[in-house]
Design a protein around this motif. Structure first.
Motif, mmCIF file in Angstrom:
data_model
loop_
_atom_site.group_PDB
_atom_site.id
_atom_site.type_symbol
_atom_site.label_atom_id
_atom_site.label_comp_id
_atom_site.label_asym_id
_atom_site.label_seq_id
_atom_site.Cartn_x
_atom_site.Cartn_y
_atom_site.Cartn_z
ATOM 1 N N VAL A 124 10.844 6.778 -4.221
ATOM 2 C CA VAL A 124 11.531 5.827 -3.342
ATOM 3 C C VAL A 124 10.491 5.035 -2.550
ATOM 4 N N ALA A 125 9.468 5.762 -2.053
ATOM 5 C CA ALA A 125 8.399 5.094 -1.311
ATOM 6 C C ALA A 125 7.686 4.081 -2.202
ATOM 7 N N LEU A 126 7.480 4.463 -3.459
ATOM 8 C CA LEU A 126 6.817 3.557 -4.399
ATOM 9 C C LEU A 126 7.680 2.316 -4.630
ATOM 10 N N ALA A 127 8.983 2.546 -4.787
ATOM 11 C CA ALA A 127 9.895 1.413 -4.994
ATOM 12 C C ALA A 127 9.807 0.445 -3.822
ATOM 13 N N ARG A 128 9.747 0.992 -2.620
ATOM 14 C CA ARG A 128 9.672 0.182 -1.414
ATOM 15 C C ARG A 128 8.399 -0.665 -1.445
ATOM 16 N N VAL A 129 7.290 -0.046 -1.866
ATOM 17 C CA VAL A 129 6.017 -0.761 -1.929
ATOM 18 C C VAL A 129 6.088 -1.886 -2.959
ATOM 19 N N LEU A 130 6.693 -1.584 -4.095
ATOM 20 C CA LEU A 130 6.767 -2.598 -5.151
ATOM 21 C C LEU A 130 7.629 -3.785 -4.718
ATOM 22 N N LEU A 131 8.671 -3.502 -3.937
ATOM 23 C CA LEU A 131 9.575 -4.573 -3.484
ATOM 24 C C LEU A 131 8.870 -5.567 -2.579
ATOM 25 N N LEU A 132 7.775 -5.158 -1.976
ATOM 26 C CA LEU A 132 7.060 -6.033 -1.064
ATOM 27 C C LEU A 132 6.499 -7.250 -1.801
ATOM 28 N N ASP A 133 6.228 -7.060 -3.118
ATOM 29 C CA ASP A 133 5.803 -8.170 -3.963
ATOM 30 C C ASP A 133 4.562 -8.877 -3.410
ATOM 31 N N PRO A 186 0.399 -9.785 -3.565
ATOM 32 C CA PRO A 186 -0.539 -10.000 -4.679
ATOM 33 C C PRO A 186 -1.538 -8.850 -4.862
ATOM 34 N N ILE A 187 -1.743 -8.038 -3.794
ATOM 35 C CA ILE A 187 -2.633 -6.876 -3.927
ATOM 36 C C ILE A 187 -1.802 -5.609 -3.752
ATOM 37 N N VAL A 188 -1.975 -4.659 -4.692
ATOM 38 C CA VAL A 188 -1.216 -3.407 -4.610
ATOM 39 C C VAL A 188 -2.203 -2.244 -4.594
ATOM 40 N N ILE A 189 -2.082 -1.355 -3.609
ATOM 41 C CA ILE A 189 -2.929 -0.163 -3.544
ATOM 42 C C ILE A 189 -2.038 1.062 -3.722
ATOM 43 N N LEU A 190 -2.395 1.914 -4.683
ATOM 44 C CA LEU A 190 -1.577 3.101 -4.950
ATOM 45 C C LEU A 190 -2.441 4.345 -4.781
ATOM 46 N N ASP A 191 -2.115 5.175 -3.772
ATOM 47 C CA ASP A 191 -2.873 6.403 -3.521
ATOM 48 C C ASP A 191 -2.096 7.574 -4.118
ATOM 49 N N GLU A 192 -2.632 8.169 -5.176
ATOM 50 C CA GLU A 192 -1.967 9.283 -5.873
ATOM 51 C C GLU A 192 -0.495 8.972 -6.143
ATOM 52 N N PRO A 193 -0.217 7.954 -6.940
ATOM 53 C CA PRO A 193 1.187 7.539 -7.106
ATOM 54 C C PRO A 193 2.060 8.565 -7.815
ATOM 55 N N TYR A 203 0.843 -1.201 0.000
ATOM 56 C CA TYR A 203 0.000 0.000 0.000
ATOM 57 C C TYR A 203 0.879 1.252 0.000
ATOM 58 N N LEU A 204 0.773 2.016 -1.083
ATOM 59 C CA LEU A 204 1.445 3.316 -1.129
ATOM 60 C C LEU A 204 0.465 4.337 -0.576
ATOM 61 N N THR A 205 0.675 4.770 0.684
ATOM 62 C CA THR A 205 -0.263 5.701 1.311
ATOM 63 C C THR A 205 -0.079 7.098 0.739
ATOM 64 N N VAL A 264 -5.469 -1.522 -6.885
ATOM 65 C CA VAL A 264 -6.445 -0.494 -6.562
ATOM 66 C C VAL A 264 -5.725 0.840 -6.689
ATOM 67 N N GLY A 265 -6.249 1.716 -7.548
ATOM 68 C CA GLY A 265 -5.625 3.024 -7.720
ATOM 69 C C GLY A 265 -6.544 4.110 -7.192
ATOM 70 N N LEU A 266 -5.979 5.098 -6.493
ATOM 71 C CA LEU A 266 -6.786 6.193 -5.960
ATOM 72 C C LEU A 266 -6.209 7.500 -6.465
ATOM 73 N N ALA A 267 -7.068 8.368 -7.017
ATOM 74 C CA ALA A 267 -6.548 9.636 -7.513
ATOM 75 C C ALA A 267 -7.675 10.641 -7.657
ATOM 76 N N HIS A 268 -7.279 11.914 -7.803
ATOM 77 C CA HIS A 268 -8.276 12.953 -8.018
ATOM 78 C C HIS A 268 -8.719 12.968 -9.469
ATOM 79 N N ASP A 269 -7.935 12.273 -10.318
ATOM 80 C CA ASP A 269 -8.200 12.333 -11.749
ATOM 81 C C ASP A 269 -7.683 11.042 -12.381
ATOM 82 N N ALA A 270 -8.403 10.504 -13.376
ATOM 83 C CA ALA A 270 -8.012 9.229 -13.962
ATOM 84 C C ALA A 270 -6.627 9.309 -14.615
ATOM 85 N N SER A 271 -6.245 10.514 -15.056
ATOM 86 C CA SER A 271 -4.949 10.646 -15.725
ATOM 87 C C SER A 271 -3.799 10.491 -14.736
#
Lengths: 553, 583
Positions: free
Chosen positions: A486-495, A497-504, A419-421, A530-537
């Motif tokens: 860097v925070a995103l890299a850390r999240v990806l390294l967790l490997d 099966p479920i990944v949540i990205l908040d405003e990546p 989870y990328l908070t 699961v992706g969370l953002a203010h805008d789909a782009s």
């Protein structure tokens, strides 16, 4: 007082050290009393013997025993004082470690939604101040009081040499004094000192408001009035503080009066004994000087006990904020389905607020990619926090990997959701330290691969210290966009099966965001996203997207 | 006692104190800090003097008390005078005890009150300096940091004025007083004390060095330790998500323990200096006791030993520990001095930052030639640390005109707004706003962090218009598009603004500020990037509310990147290279 009990229990785990430390303080005090008392005894005895000798009367005074005693006390006073200070400071630092470990492990077992709030860092610093206030408990409150009582007891035993009456007087008068300057003073100042922290925080809040709104207040011509009010508030704050200080100086004056008066009483009663022949002159002087010696330990008590209300208030705040209950999680019976995620009939509201979610149900099959698009405050981060187990739903349940998520097994042990908070934290340490958090046995190949994905490989390669570059608050060499990646890299390294990205893509320029988006699409293949953002782009490509209306209560 | 200041030969210049190789600029800085502290002491001098007088008087009463006590003993033990005839003497001792305690209370109360005016005046100075620096100057520092300077750092000055300064004087006066009294009765005993008298400055240096080192080490260590602890606490959610809390808990314990070991090494040395003081005072008491005892026994005849009596001997013995007591107190108060100097260093830096930032040459104003519109004539401005921003800039904005300013960040568009607002003054040239100096009349300002009072909606709005009716408030809220937040609440306008959890969102806060502008009906409104940092939805709502503002015929100057906002303007200037390009 009950508030202190849990913390006293913690401190008492080191009771061996506490007792030794207390004995050392007692030894210092008694040495000082012994030095002065014995010197007085020796002087008086010498004068009497000298006068007899001068008259030609045969008299004898053993000078070796008292002489040796005086030298002995001079040495023990110095040595025990030194050893006491070193030993007790060591104890205090050990207690500090105990207290902090307790605070940390308790908070670590708590559901963390509290520390997601905006002023969380203020709250944390207050907790740390509160816990640090408790390390005073031993050296400033408990030990001196215990030593004072023991020393008073010892001196009243000595006073038996004069008379039982004097011993009783010394014991009663000085114990009463001790009660007044500890319990009485604490009671008198309880309200004042307990409220101080709240008042201080309120003033700090207003101060920050004024500073943030300085331009606007100034434009409206209101700044002068606001600054005057701040200064007024400050003065209002100072008044009770001054009252506390006055009560401390009065208490210390009371100590001087009482101790000196009791010493005078001891002298007069002793001299009365000399007249009647029941007591020798040297002993009368010794007892009076011993009483005088008690002043030193008593004088340290008022400043500490005047602040007692503050210490209790700290303990109370910690007791209400730092607690947790572990719920027993039932044995998981269902077969796990890695990658499956479901909000089942979930309802949720923050305490005292309108419900954010009502009967929300959504099921993601393994490999699904769903984007939640909505403005800040729409509750999308709450959905993610629920899924990751950072929050528990009021009604309904979360099923993760096909199993119901229980708060008890949600925290501390689970690495099943990456989870990328929204707000991320890089720890003070090297880049490598921060990445190892996700995978302690990480290989160099894995590191550089993930850095390629987050578009940082080139940048890190160009840094003089590379992976050993210091990041985090003390480092601050990273830009916002770099820290985010860097925070995103850390999240990806967790490997997981479920990944949540908040405003990546926060803080990234358009080109970087586009490249990252492309790289993520490949990197995340096969995972539930699961992706969370203010805008789909602002998200990598999703299979479908939901908007605020689809989930909001 | 003409000036209560620290002697310049203070401990940190003691030989050896600079062995660490402190640079001369550091020492210069230290000197300035102490100089500033001495200046601050000005208004507190009467109180500090009172504390010193109280302390001295208390010491005199103590000397009298001890003298009478020794007399009492010698009368009964040696002269066999009946105790009942000595009642006046006992009464005298009691009176001396009463006075001793009373003067002691007077000393402590005066000391406690001494720094109140100082703290207030420093806080006033800080507020003034914040205002002088203006919002631009302060933008570099977080409000939380400034607030903690204003509260905690200023508070740290207290101990210096209340405890350290008076005690420093007392630790010279009281031992001297005792020395003189002892000398009257026995030359040699006085010599023992006198021998340690030259040692007093040495003691002070020793104590000082030890205490300073102790403080530095202790606070540095604690600071680093707290830093580590706070870092892990702030990242607790991350640790939880990565399943690392158990490991981190163990680490917190280990790191604290490691720090303890390092710290104890220094503390063992630092405590030695106070042990030396303790040793000397113990030895002095022991030596004096032995000398007087042997003298009384007639074993020795040198010095004044032959004239010694039980009275003089006991008196001297009783005085001996009091000779060292002020020094021991001083060493206890030493950390007050260290933390005050640390705080003063930080505060002085903040106060001096102001003079570094504000313009060096005085402002020159022409008499405004017209009461219409805003006129900037030949304006030059730059920050001391960044070089000139504008040179000879002229601009006229007509009344009711809407002007947009655009340009990359750092180009000076905010500074231009600040100049019109009067938040900073030009180094040369003149600015007039509706015929007056900038900032003379209230105007509307909308920036990125509006002022939100922790109170109700009504309180927040009436801030700018105390007499506004409820209808006017609702009207202003409606124009700002905030009615729905108030409407749904049972308490209506008296609902607290911050009830929605973490407070108002960024967009809502800005619309509240806009509602104030509607309410106060300012003829001039300056907008500094009013939509920066907002999400798309909030941005739209703010722009909609601004549309309403524009429609009302006010003079508006706005700095922004946002094309939709710039579209509202009659004229758009691009700020570049110290000048304006009309677009």
């Amino acid at each position: 007082m009950n508030e202190l009990w849990p913390w006293l229990k913690l401190i008492l785990q080191r009771r061996g050290r506490l007792v030794i430390g207390g004995v050392l303080i007692l030894l210092t005090v008694l040495s000082a009393i012994g030095l002065l008392g014995l010197s007085g005894w020796f002087l008086t005895a010498s004068a009497i013997t000298g006068a007899l000798l001068a008259k030609g009367i045969h008299a004898f005074l053993d000078i070796y025993v008292p002489g040796g005693g005086i030298r002995f006390f001079a040495i023990t006073r110095t040595v025990s004082r030194y050893v006491e200070r070193v030993f007790n400071h060591d104890t205090v630092l050990r207690l500090l470690a105990d207290l902090r470990v307790r605070l940390f492990s308790t908070l670590a077992h708590q559901l963390p939604h509290e520390h997601l709030f905006a002023r969380a860092s203020d709250r944390l610093s207050r907790l740390v101040q509160d816990i640090d206030a408790l390390d005073n408990l031993y050296l400033r409150l408990l030990a001196p009081l215990g030593v004072a009582i023991l020393a008073i007891g010892t001196v009243s035993l000595l006073a038996l040499l004069v008379s039982g009456q004097l011993a009783l007087w010394v014991l009663v008068a000085l114990l009463a004094l001790t009660a007044v300057i500890t319990l009485g003073l604490a009671r008198m100042n309880r309200q004042r000192t307990a409220r101080r922290v709240e008042r201080l925080e309120a003033l700090r809040g207003r101060l920050i408001e004024t500073l943030e709104g300085q331009a606007e207040l100034r434009a409206a011509g209101l700044i002068g009035a606001h600054c005057d009010r701040l200064l007024d508030d400050d003065q209002t704050m100072m008044r009770p503080q001054y009252a506390t200080e006055r009560s401390v100086s009065t208490a210390q004056g009371l100590i001087t009066w009482t101790v000196q008066a009791v010493a005078l009483l001891a002298l007069v009663m002793g001299l009365g004994g000399v007249e009647s022949g029941a007591v020798s002159g040297p002993v009368a002087v010794l007892i009076a000087l011993a009483v005088l010696g008690l002043g030193e330990i008593l004088i340290a008590l008022p400043p500490a006990y005047a602040e007692f209300g503050g210490t209790v208030a700290s303990a109370r705040r910690l007791n209400t904020e730092v607690h947790y209950e572990l719920m027993d999680a039932p044995e998981a019976v269902d077969e796990p389905t890695p990658g499956e995620l479901e909000w089942h009939d979930v309802g949720f509201a923050f305490e005292d607020h309108h419900p954010l979610l009502r009967h929300f149900t959504l099921k993601l099959a393994p490999g699904d990619r769903v984007g939640f698009i909505g403005a800040s405050g729409s509750g999308k981060s709450t959905l993610a926090d629920l899924a990751a187990g950072l929050l528990t739903p009021d009604t309904g349940e979360i099923r993760c990997h096909g199993r119901t998520r229980w708060p008890a097994n949600g925290i501390g042990a689970q690495r099943d959701v990456a989870y990328l908070t929204q707000r991320t934290h890089l720890f003070n340490g090297t880049l490598l330290d921060n990445l190892k958090l996700a995978r302690p046995d990480i290989t160099s190949g894995e590191i550089w691969h993930v850095l390629e994905v987050v578009q940082l490989a080139e940048a890190v390669d160009s840094w003089p210290l590379g992976l050993m570059t210091w990041v985090g608050e003390a480092g601050r060499q990273l830009s916002g966009g770099e820290a985010r990646r860097v925070a995103l890299a850390r999240v990806l390294l967790l490997d997981a099966p479920i990944v949540i990205l908040d405003e990546p893509f926060t803080g990234l320029d358009r080109d970087t965001a586009a490249q990252l988006s492309k790289a993520l699409e490949i990197e995340l293949s096969g995972k539930t996203v699961v992706g969370l953002a203010h805008d789909a782009s602002a998200l990598p490509p999703m299979h479908r997207t939901l908007t605020t209306d689809d989930w909001k209560a | 006692m003409s000036a209560i200041t620290e002697p310049s030969s203070s401990t940190d210049e003691a030989p050896g104190a600079d062995a660490g190789g402190r640079s001369s600029t550091d020492r210069e800085r230290q000197r300035r800090v102490r100089h500033w502290l001495n200046e601050l002491a000005g208004p507190a001098r009467p109180q500090i003097r009172l504390a010193i007088v109280g302390g001295t008087a208390s010491a005199v009463a103590m000397v009298v008390q001890l003298g009478l006590t020794a007399w009492l003993v010698s009368q009964v033990v040696m002269e066999h005078v009946e105790l009942s005839t000595l009642t006046p003497l006992i009464g005298g001792i009691l009176a001396a005890i009463l006075l001793r305690g009373a003067f002691q209370i007077m000393r402590d109360n005066a000391a406690a009150a001494s720094s109140e005016t100082i703290r207030q005046s420093v806080r006033r100075q800080l507020i003034d300096s914040w205002q002088a620096q203006g919002p631009t100057g302060l933008s570099q520092t977080s409000p939380a940091t400034l607030a903690s300077e204003w509260l905690e750092q200023v508070e740290a000055l207290h101990g210096y004025f209340a405890r350290f300064l008076p005690q420093m004087m007392l630790s010279v006066i009281v031992p001297l007083l005792i020395l003189v009294v002892v000398f009257c009765y026995d030359g040699l005993a006085a010599l023992f004390l006198l021998l340690s008298a030259p040692l007093i400055p040495l003691f002070m240096a020793l104590v000082g060095m030890g205490a300073e080192k102790l403080n530095q080490q202790h606070f540095e260590t604690l600071g680093r330790l707290s830093g580590h602890f706070m870092d892990r606490l702030r990242g607790l959610t991350t640790l939880q998500l990565f399943g690392q809390t158990d490991k981190a808990t163990r680490e917190v314990g280990q790191v604290t323990d490691q720090f303890r070991k390092v710290n104890m090494k220094t503390l063992k040395v630092a405590f030695l200096s106070s042990a030396v003081l303790e040793f000397f005072s113990s030895v002095a008491i022991a030596v004096i006791a032995m000398y007087i005892g042997f003298g009384l026994l007639g074993y020795i005849h040198f010095g004044g030993a032959d004239e010694l009596t039980l009275f003089s001997g006991l008196f001297i013995l009783l005085l001996a520990p009091e000779f060292f007591q002020p020094l021991r107190l001083l060493s206890q108060h030493y950390h007050d001095r260290a933390s005050a100097i640390g705080a003063a260093d930080c505060l002085l830096e903040r106060l001096e930052a102001e003079s570094a930032r504000s313009p060096t040459t005085p402002t020159v104003y022409d008499t405004p030639d017209t009461a219409q519109g805003i006129h900037l004539k030949h304006v030059s401005f730059g920050f001391a640390d960044r070089g000139p921003l504008f040179a000879d800039l002229s601009l006229t904005i007509g009344a009711g005109e809407i002007v947009g300013l655009e340009g990359p960040s750092g180009c000076g568009k905010s500074t231009l707004l600040h100049l019109i607002a009067g938040f900073c003054q030009p180094q040369s040239g003149s600015i007039s706003v509706f015929g007056e100096t900038p900032g003379a009349r209230p105007f509307g300002w909308l920036g990125q962090s509006p002022f939100i009072l922790q109170g109700t909606w009504a309180q927040n709005l009436r801030l700018v218009a105390p007499d506004a009716t409820d209808e006017q408030l609702l009207d202003a809220l409606a124009k700002a598009g905030l009615t729905h937040l108030v409407e749904t609440h049972p308490q209506w306008l008296n609902a607290p603004v911050s009830e929605s959890g973490a407070g108002l969102s960024g967009g809502q806060a800005r619309r509240l500020a806009l509602a104030r502008i509607f309410l106060a009906d300012y003829p001039l409104v300056l907008l500094d990037e009013p939509t920066a940092g907002l999400d798309a939805e909030s941005e739209e709502q703010v722009i909609a509310a601004l549309d309403e503002l524009v429609a009302n015929g006010r003079t508006l100057v706005l700095a922004s990147h946002h094309p939709q906002l710039l579209d509202m303007a009659d004229t758009v200037y691009r700020v570049r290279h110290g000048g304006l390009i009309h677009e």
